[in-house]
Enzyme design. Structure first.
Site, PDB file in Angstrom:
ATOM      1  N   CYS A  16       0.817  -1.207   0.000  1.00 36.03           N
ATOM      2  CA  CYS A  16       0.000   0.000   0.000  1.00 36.03           C
ATOM      3  C   CYS A  16       0.855   1.263   0.000  1.00 36.03           C
ATOM      4  O   CYS A  16       0.437   2.300  -0.529  1.00 36.03           O
ATOM      5  CB  CYS A  16      -0.903   0.025   1.227  1.00 36.03           C
ATOM      6  SG  CYS A  16      -1.901  -1.450   1.455  1.00 36.03           S
ATOM      7  N   ARG A  17       2.047   1.179   0.570  1.00 38.44           N
ATOM      8  CA  ARG A  17       2.854   2.377   0.830  1.00 38.44           C
ATOM      9  C   ARG A  17       4.032   2.540  -0.126  1.00 38.44           C
ATOM     10  O   ARG A  17       4.724   3.565  -0.072  1.00 38.44           O
ATOM     11  CB  ARG A  17       3.351   2.326   2.281  1.00 38.44           C
ATOM     12  CG  ARG A  17       2.244   2.067   3.286  1.00 38.44           C
ATOM     13  CD  ARG A  17       2.764   1.995   4.713  1.00 38.44           C
ATOM     14  NE  ARG A  17       1.797   1.355   5.619  1.00 38.44           N
ATOM     15  CZ  ARG A  17       1.988   1.184   6.914  1.00 38.44           C
ATOM     16  NH1 ARG A  17       3.124   1.612   7.473  1.00 38.44           N
ATOM     17  NH2 ARG A  17       1.080   0.580   7.656  1.00 38.44           N
TER      18      ARG A  17
END
Length: 545
Positions: A393-394
């Site tokens: 996600c990051r």
């Protein structure tokens, strides 16, 4: 975690392409015990309730979104939305070659993780101009290779670059394929406006004149592709764009990203996995494989995950081959499937449970094979990896863009005798992967062989140099998974093909060899033993010195 502003609940029967997983329970999120099991009735602290309603701003998310500075807005406005659809688009898979990783500062990962990535790969950092000095200090103090750090001046609202950055497609006519960004609507109703502008920021930074808009709401963590045009998302896309039908969204995904079929399904862990992003529990990987999370049989979600895995095992790719489903073990909140691929490295989140971490690392290494390096990555202090929000996600990536003439990629090497010369092949997987793609100077295009059966493993790709040329060096850029174990470089004299170089231990990736000089007009790569179901050759380059 990544908050959802609202959820619209739909009966399963109203969706024509959804995976039926049965009735979903509403058990609270369980925390892990010391032995990796679950402690029932407990819930991790969270600023969001299980319906996905925002209670408080997320981590590092301002309550008031800053307006872009004049510098940031000028940067933003250099690229414009295309008024036309891309020609024959194909969405680029995560395991295809990338020129760098993409993160945001303030960070959602540790400085040590940045150090790991930047040790081998450029890292593009979305960062406001006022924060670049502090970011540089943090990186230097953490021993990050600053030669591999490039700041992209931009206002952002959160660190979830996977969700709001551009999707990437290759498009254009055969022999002249380019890589282009797609700007999908990140959030509805103007939420996180700076994040939503990032695709245009990236297009501007890499000197790409246009990007392709995709007019429904979806995040990058809720889409995946198998590189052969099949794609998948959860039914969150229906929650967030209720004004459009599933069929309308599938048609737009096909026209803009080439996703066909585009599978839309329920999330097997909803509402615990309230984010409803497919990257929290499933992942396409090379070799026609799908990773699916597996939870203990005691979990209330066990049957739903088993049904999801069974459904994937019944699906086929564009060549009619069934996907191989590989299970990755953990508990309800394990984040292991939410890992990120950066060329031949696979960065897997570690949660500090030695038993679970070790088992997941072993399973993921076995799934990818020996041509990939699986690296465990710890979370930043205060920003733990979660089942709904982890390293995938990051951390995002920028694919190789040199075919566009933009970005900071170097041009094709001078003296390549095969560059843009006529090329032919024994066959191709489809017209999207012609022989000419292996000699066009771009690693964003490629030749893909037909499907390889036991009796059909020999394939060749030939190039006509136009006249007899002295050649003593070859450079090949194979797929890191779809490559020949045995191949030879041959040249033609009269009606006979002679071997200039051969190997029976091919390993894929970038390979370069020298050999005694040979002079000929026609050269070919002859592959005779395969490591997977296809041969994929990005570039064949021939040199006289």
């Amino acid at each position: 975690m990544k908050p959802i502003l609202f959820q619209r609940f739909l009966p399963v029967g109203c969706l024509t392409v959804l995976l039926a997983l049965g009735t979903l329970g509403c058990a609270p999120e369980a925390s892990s015990t010391a032995d990796g099991g679950q402690q029932p009735g407990t819930q991790d602290p969270s600023p969001y309730d299980l319906r996905g309603l925002t209670i408080d701003p997320g981590p590092n998310e301002p309550s008031i979104y800053p307006e872009p500075t004049r510098e940031e807005r000028i940067h933003l406005e250099r690229a414009v939305a295309s008024a036309t659809l891309p020609e024959n688009p194909r969405m680029i898979a995560e395991w295809e070659p990338v020129q760098g990783a993409l993160i945001r500062y303030p960070l959602g990962i540790s400085v040590d993780a940045v150090k790991t990535i930047a040790s081998e790969l450029p890292v593009y950092v979305l960062c406001s101009s006022s924060s670049q000095s502090s970011a540089s200090s943090a990186f230097r103090n953490g021993g990050v290779n600053m030669a591999n750090i490039t700041f992209i001046t931009a206002a952002t609202d959160t660190y979830w670059t996977r969700d709001y950055a551009a999707w990437w497609v290759e498009c254009g006519p055969a022999g002249n394929r380019t890589v282009a960004p797609v700007d999908v609507i990140y959030r509805a109703n103007g939420v996180r406006p700076n994040d939503d502008r990032v695709p245009a920021v990236l297009a501007s930074h890499f000197n790409l004149p246009t990007y392709y808009p995709l007019s429904y709401v979806c995040q990058g963590g809720n889409v995946m592709t198998d590189a052969l045009k099949a794609g998948a998302s959860t039914d969150r896309i229906l929650d967030e764009t209720p004004s459009q039908t599933l069929g309308q969204m599938q048609q737009k995904a096909k026209a803009t990203c080439g996703l066909d079929p585009y599978h839309v399904m329920e999330d097997p862990a909803y509402p615990e996995d309230y984010i409803k992003h497919i990257d929290c529990w499933a992942k396409f990987i090379p070799g026609n494989k799908v990773l699916v999370k597996r939870v203990p049989s005691s979990s209330s979600f066990y049957q739903r995950f088993e049904a999801a895995a069974s459904a994937w095992s019944s699906r086929t790719n564009a060549a009619g081959q069934r996907y191989t489903v590989i299970r990755i073990d953990g508990n309800d909140s394990s984040p292991y499937v939410n890992h990120v691929i950066l060329n031949d490295r696979v960065l897997v989140p570690l949660v500090g449970n030695t038993t679970l971490d070790s088992k997941a690392i072993s399973q993921i290494q076995a799934a990818y094979g020996s041509s990939y390096r699986v690296v465990g990555v710890k979370a930043a202090s205060g920003l733990p990896w979660l089942g709904t929000d982890s390293i995938h996600c990051r951390v995002n990536a920028i694919p190789v863009l040199k075919s566009q003439g933009g970005g900071d990629e170097p041009p094709a090497p001078a003296g390549n005798l095969a560059l843009n010369k006529p090329a032919t092949a024994s066959g191709t997987y489809s017209t999207s992967y012609p022989a000419s793609a292996a000699v066009d100077g771009s690693t964003s295009t490629r030749w893909v062989s037909p499907y390889l059966s036991y009796s059909n493993r020999t394939q060749w790709l030939a190039v006509d140099l136009g006249s007899a040329q002295a050649v003593k060096r070859v450079k090949l850029v194979w797929s890191s998974t779809n490559y020949p174990r045995a191949w030879s470089l041959q040249y033609q004299s009269g009606a006979t093909w002679y071997t200039a170089y051969s190997t029976t231990s091919g390993s894929g990736g970038i390979q370069e060899f020298t050999f005694p000089v040979a002079t000929a007009r026609d050269w070919r790569i002859l592959a005779t033993s395969n490591a997977s179901s296809y041969y994929t050759l990005y570039e064949l380059e021939l040199f006289k010195d």
